[in-house]
Scaffold this motif. Structure first.
Motif, mmCIF file in Angstrom:
data_model
loop_
_atom_site.group_PDB
_atom_site.id
_atom_site.type_symbol
_atom_site.label_atom_id
_atom_site.label_comp_id
_atom_site.label_asym_id
_atom_site.label_seq_id
_atom_site.Cartn_x
_atom_site.Cartn_y
_atom_site.Cartn_z
ATOM 1 N N LEU A 161 30.735 34.874 48.999
ATOM 2 C CA LEU A 161 29.811 35.567 48.377
ATOM 3 C C LEU A 161 29.173 36.400 49.094
ATOM 4 O O LEU A 161 28.407 37.471 48.504
ATOM 5 N N MET A 162 28.949 36.472 50.406
ATOM 6 C CA MET A 162 28.317 37.692 51.216
ATOM 7 C C MET A 162 28.778 38.957 51.260
ATOM 8 O O MET A 162 28.328 39.850 51.148
ATOM 9 N N VAL A 163 30.189 38.798 50.933
ATOM 10 C CA VAL A 163 30.971 40.241 50.763
ATOM 11 C C VAL A 163 31.281 40.417 49.330
ATOM 12 O O VAL A 163 31.872 41.654 48.987
ATOM 13 N N GLY A 164 30.563 39.821 48.436
ATOM 14 C CA GLY A 164 30.746 40.213 46.912
ATOM 15 C C GLY A 164 31.921 39.545 46.365
ATOM 16 O O GLY A 164 32.232 39.935 45.150
ATOM 17 N N GLN A 165 32.488 38.512 46.822
ATOM 18 C CA GLN A 165 33.754 37.902 46.165
ATOM 19 C C GLN A 165 33.257 36.749 45.617
ATOM 20 O O GLN A 165 32.650 35.859 46.153
ATOM 21 N N GLY A 166 33.621 36.519 44.423
ATOM 22 C CA GLY A 166 33.182 35.419 43.517
ATOM 23 C C GLY A 166 34.108 34.122 43.846
ATOM 24 O O GLY A 166 35.328 34.128 44.521
ATOM 25 N N ASP A 167 33.940 33.025 43.183
ATOM 26 C CA ASP A 167 34.796 31.744 43.489
ATOM 27 C C ASP A 167 35.674 31.716 42.010
ATOM 28 O O ASP A 167 35.106 31.532 40.949
ATOM 29 N N TYR A 168 37.113 31.779 42.248
ATOM 30 C CA TYR A 168 37.881 32.083 41.210
ATOM 31 C C TYR A 168 37.971 30.598 40.507
ATOM 32 O O TYR A 168 37.874 30.569 39.231
ATOM 33 N N GLU A 171 44.340 34.671 39.534
ATOM 34 C CA GLU A 171 43.628 34.642 40.812
ATOM 35 C C GLU A 171 43.627 35.886 41.219
ATOM 36 O O GLU A 171 42.378 36.587 41.555
ATOM 37 N N ARG A 172 45.020 36.737 41.363
ATOM 38 C CA ARG A 172 45.210 37.983 41.815
ATOM 39 C C ARG A 172 44.218 39.097 40.877
ATOM 40 O O ARG A 172 43.721 39.998 41.311
ATOM 41 N N GLU A 173 44.261 38.841 39.616
ATOM 42 C CA GLU A 173 43.678 40.108 38.709
ATOM 43 C C GLU A 173 41.838 39.514 38.967
ATOM 44 O O GLU A 173 41.267 40.600 38.810
ATOM 45 N N PHE A 174 41.585 38.428 38.876
ATOM 46 C CA PHE A 174 40.164 38.132 39.479
ATOM 47 C C PHE A 174 39.552 38.803 40.705
ATOM 48 O O PHE A 174 38.572 39.435 40.583
#
Length: 74
Positions: free
Chosen positions: A25-32, A51-54
């Motif tokens: 979350l700190m680097v802008g990646q969400g939780d798949y 997951e890869r597309e997300f």
């Protein structure tokens, strides 16, 4: 209170997931998993992204691929 090795392993696994989720979350990646659960729950007519597309979608949104709204360092 002493923990058994199984209880300790479970607690460490939970803790490490929390740390990893926080770092993402700190680097802008969400939780798949949260995304997929949301899609299944509220948009049952749609197939969730893989997951890869997300993750590719989240990176593109963060760095403004295709538009000028994202972060750019240069």
């Amino acid at each position: 209170m002493a923990l058994s090795s199984t209880e300790l392993r479970d607690r460490l696994k939970t803790f490490s997931k929390c740390v990893c989720d926080g770092a993402r979350l700190m680097v802008g990646q969400g939780d798949y998993e949260a995304y997929a659960a949301h899609i299944r729950r509220t948009h049952s007519d749609q197939e969730p992204m893989t997951e890869r597309e997300f993750y590719r979608n989240r990176e593109n949104a963060r760095f403004g691929v295709g538009n000028r709204n994202g972060f750019r360092c240069c």
